[in-house]
Design an enzyme around this catalytic site. Structure first.
Site, PDB file in Angstrom:
ATOM      1  N   SER A  31      49.321  37.565  34.016  1.00 14.69           N
ATOM      2  CA  SER A  31      49.458  38.793  34.239  1.00 14.69           C
ATOM      3  C   SER A  31      49.884  38.496  35.715  1.00 14.69           C
ATOM      4  O   SER A  31      49.496  37.614  36.487  1.00 14.69           O
ATOM      5  CB  SER A  31      47.844  39.146  34.532  1.00 14.69           C
ATOM      6  OG  SER A  31      47.881  40.644  35.121  1.00 14.69           O
ATOM      7  N   THR A  54      38.583  37.571  36.344  1.00 15.50           N
ATOM      8  CA  THR A  54      40.048  37.757  37.057  1.00 15.50           C
ATOM      9  C   THR A  54      40.133  36.893  38.198  1.00 15.50           C
ATOM     10  O   THR A  54      39.191  37.151  38.986  1.00 15.50           O
ATOM     11  CB  THR A  54      40.156  39.209  37.254  1.00 15.50           C
ATOM     12  OG1 THR A  54      40.167  40.001  35.945  1.00 15.50           O
ATOM     13  CG2 THR A  54      41.401  39.664  38.174  1.00 15.50           C
ATOM     14  N   GLN A  71      35.075  42.112  31.549  1.00 19.52           N
ATOM     15  CA  GLN A  71      36.057  41.544  32.724  1.00 19.52           C
ATOM     16  C   GLN A  71      35.111  41.673  34.059  1.00 19.52           C
ATOM     17  O   GLN A  71      34.629  42.476  34.354  1.00 19.52           O
ATOM     18  CB  GLN A  71      37.247  42.393  33.041  1.00 19.52           C
ATOM     19  CG  GLN A  71      38.004  42.018  34.139  1.00 19.52           C
ATOM     20  CD  GLN A  71      37.858  42.700  35.595  1.00 19.52           C
ATOM     21  OE1 GLN A  71      37.153  43.762  35.626  1.00 19.52           O
ATOM     22  NE2 GLN A  71      38.277  42.130  36.437  1.00 19.52           N
ATOM     23  N   TYR A 107      48.304  55.619  42.633  1.00 20.03           N
ATOM     24  CA  TYR A 107      47.441  54.718  42.413  1.00 20.03           C
ATOM     25  C   TYR A 107      47.674  54.172  41.119  1.00 20.03           C
ATOM     26  O   TYR A 107      47.696  52.802  40.835  1.00 20.03           O
ATOM     27  CB  TYR A 107      46.045  55.110  42.463  1.00 20.03           C
ATOM     28  CG  TYR A 107      44.958  54.238  42.108  1.00 20.03           C
ATOM     29  CD1 TYR A 107      44.576  52.715  42.653  1.00 20.03           C
ATOM     30  CD2 TYR A 107      44.170  54.323  40.754  1.00 20.03           C
ATOM     31  CE1 TYR A 107      43.814  51.971  42.374  1.00 20.03           C
ATOM     32  CE2 TYR A 107      43.429  53.395  40.445  1.00 20.03           C
ATOM     33  CZ  TYR A 107      43.180  52.299  41.278  1.00 20.03           C
ATOM     34  OH  TYR A 107      42.168  51.326  40.850  1.00 20.03           O
ATOM     35  N   HIS A 138      48.968  41.284  37.529  1.00 17.81           N
ATOM     36  CA  HIS A 138      48.213  42.487  37.762  1.00 17.81           C
ATOM     37  C   HIS A 138      49.140  43.610  37.791  1.00 17.81           C
ATOM     38  O   HIS A 138      48.815  44.642  38.690  1.00 17.81           O
ATOM     39  CB  HIS A 138      47.575  42.139  39.173  1.00 17.81           C
ATOM     40  CG  HIS A 138      46.368  42.664  39.421  1.00 17.81           C
ATOM     41  ND1 HIS A 138      45.120  41.897  39.332  1.00 17.81           N
ATOM     42  CD2 HIS A 138      45.736  43.855  39.754  1.00 17.81           C
ATOM     43  CE1 HIS A 138      44.098  42.552  39.385  1.00 17.81           C
ATOM     44  NE2 HIS A 138      44.310  43.847  39.532  1.00 17.81           N
ATOM     45  N   LYS A 167      42.014  35.249  33.654  1.00 18.88           N
ATOM     46  CA  LYS A 167      42.945  36.537  33.767  1.00 18.88           C
ATOM     47  C   LYS A 167      43.738  36.407  35.162  1.00 18.88           C
ATOM     48  O   LYS A 167      42.941  36.203  36.272  1.00 18.88           O
ATOM     49  CB  LYS A 167      42.345  37.703  33.779  1.00 18.88           C
ATOM     50  CG  LYS A 167      43.504  38.573  33.833  1.00 18.88           C
ATOM     51  CD  LYS A 167      42.899  40.214  33.535  1.00 18.88           C
ATOM     52  CE  LYS A 167      43.809  41.337  33.584  1.00 18.88           C
ATOM     53  NZ  LYS A 167      44.446  41.732  34.946  1.00 18.88           N
ATOM     54  N   ARG A 194      50.617  44.891  41.037  1.00 19.61           N
ATOM     55  CA  ARG A 194      49.783  45.624  41.939  1.00 19.61           C
ATOM     56  C   ARG A 194      49.264  44.423  42.932  1.00 19.61           C
ATOM     57  O   ARG A 194      48.468  44.657  43.960  1.00 19.61           O
ATOM     58  CB  ARG A 194      48.623  46.263  41.464  1.00 19.61           C
ATOM     59  CG  ARG A 194      49.070  47.348  40.480  1.00 19.61           C
ATOM     60  CD  ARG A 194      47.967  47.820  39.692  1.00 19.61           C
ATOM     61  NE  ARG A 194      47.005  48.312  40.544  1.00 19.61           N
ATOM     62  CZ  ARG A 194      46.943  49.543  41.114  1.00 19.61           C
ATOM     63  NH1 ARG A 194      47.916  50.493  40.853  1.00 19.61           N
ATOM     64  NH2 ARG A 194      46.004  49.916  41.723  1.00 19.61           N
ATOM     65  N   PRO A 216      41.567  45.534  31.456  1.00 20.91           N
ATOM     66  CA  PRO A 216      40.827  46.057  32.404  1.00 20.91           C
ATOM     67  C   PRO A 216      41.116  46.832  33.786  1.00 20.91           C
ATOM     68  O   PRO A 216      42.113  46.455  34.229  1.00 20.91           O
ATOM     69  CB  PRO A 216      40.035  44.714  33.113  1.00 20.91           C
ATOM     70  CG  PRO A 216      41.049  43.790  32.778  1.00 20.91           C
ATOM     71  CD  PRO A 216      41.648  44.055  31.557  1.00 20.91           C
TER      72      PRO A 216
END
Length: 377
Positions: free
Chosen positions: A257, A176, A148, A45, A259, A235, A262, A98
């Site tokens: 970003s 986000t 966040q 993960y 992420h 974000k 991900r 975050p």
């Protein structure tokens, strides 16, 4: 008396790390210790990405094709790494980004990150999905945090969260916006690992009437920006078009970003996004970046290409799993030392001396000599 950071959370079917050590001499040692301390599903993960993990690998591979120009006979006796984040002084230009399931990685979870980060002179972007409440995490911090926000409730719920953050002295709000849906993360699917089901999420109560995130648009974000007394960071930006939209609705900073690899598979690397967008924006908006940044040289490259500060995702998780708050403090100290060393070797004594002139292309690096952190460890 500082509150304890022993875990108050429910027993987990997969044991989180409870390590408490900071005796690491290198970041690679720390990463290896993290893998040893975590059950395989939790490691997957933390270290994994979406789909084929092409974005995950690209984050590192692209950084490894950017070289640095060494300069000699420069007076580098005094290296200054200080900066500010929306006016908040930072001892160095990086911070823990975050992560909403830190309690799965270590029993002390977000409390340890807040304690370590603020104690070292930076801030922590505290994830709303965390296992402790907004009102609790500030008890472990010695300087202001950034909240966040995922939009999981209706508009009154979002306003109430912002009001709580203001009351607790948070410095800024980070929204986000790159998760209209959660990507298919093959490692988690194979392991049957569903992190949202494994921890208490006290900040997500009363969201039964929540917004459908697939229906969110810029008008919703603009309304929240207009309401927030805190400066707003957007974000998940990956294109110039969205960066300009964020600026147009009043965001004070954009956070570039993917992420950490991900979300969108086959996305551009974080450093690629930065190199495309930063030259097109003026200095009225601050730029932060994450996704694949794991060492001091990476930080230098990001600052040289226009970032004000760099978020640490996976490296934060590795440090937490390796040694709890002590591991996090040591990770930040090692990264700071690497940053200062790299700055000295490129002949820079202040962050504003880092620009494209310190970079050079290193095309065609073979895969077998790219960093050991290419896709985890």
């Amino acid at each position: 008396m500082k509150p304890s950071i022993e875990s108050p959370y429910r027993s987990l079917p997969l044991a989180a790390s409870n390590a408490n050590r900071g005796d690491f001499n290198t970041l690679s040692e720390l990463c290896l210790a993290a893998q040893a301390n975590l059950p395989k599903p939790v490691w997957d993960y933390l270290a994994g990405g979406a789909g084929t993990e092409t974005t995950l690998r690209r984050n590192r591979a692209t950084l490894d094709t950017i070289g640095l120009k060494g300069r000699v006979l420069r007076d580098v006796r005094h290296i200054d790494t200080q900066t500010t984040l929306l006016g908040l002084p930072l001892a160095f230009p990086f911070f823990p980004s975050p992560i909403g399931s830190l309690g799965l990685i270590h029993t002390a979870g977000a409390a340890a990150v807040a304690q370590a980060a603020t104690g070292m002179g930076t801030t922590h972007f505290f994830g709303l999905n965390s296992e402790i409440a907004i009102e609790e995490v500030v008890l472990h911090a010695t300087r202001p945090l950034v909240l966040q926000l995922y939009l999981r409730g209706d508009y009154p719920w979002a306003r109430s969260v912002i009001d709580r953050a203001v009351a607790q002295g948070f410095h800024a709000l980070c929204i986000t916006v790159d998760v209209p849906v959660i990507a298919r993360r093959d490692r988690d699917l194979i392991n049957g690992f569903i992190p949202l089901n494994l921890l208490a999420r006290p900040n997500l109560q009363d969201t039964q009437s929540g917004l459908d995130r697939t229906g969110l648009d810029w008008q919703v974000i603009e309304r929240i920006v207009a309401y927030s007394p805190l400066p707003v960071i957007i974000k998940g930006i990956q294109t110039l078009e969205d960066a300009l939209l964020a600026q147009s609705i009043g965001a004070k900073a954009i956070y570039l970003s993917n992420h950490g690899g991900r979300q969108l598979d086959y996305a551009a690397a974080g450093i690629e996004i930065l190199s495309e967008i930063a030259p097109e924006l003026d200095e009225t908006i601050e730029i932060y970046v994450d996704s694949g940044f794991l060492n001091g040289s990476d930080i230098v490259k990001a600052i040289a290409l226009g970032a004000r500060a760099v978020g640490l995702g996976k490296m934060q998780g590795y440090a937490l799993a390796a040694g709890g708050a002590a591991g996090l403090r040591q990770m930040l100290a090692l990264l700071h030392e690497e940053l200062k060393t790299t700055m000295a070797l490129v002949g820079a004594t202040q962050l504003d001396q880092l620009g494209p002139q310190v970079l050079r292309p290193l095309p065609g690096i073979p895969g077998d000599i790219t960093t050991q952190f290419a896709a985890g460890v």
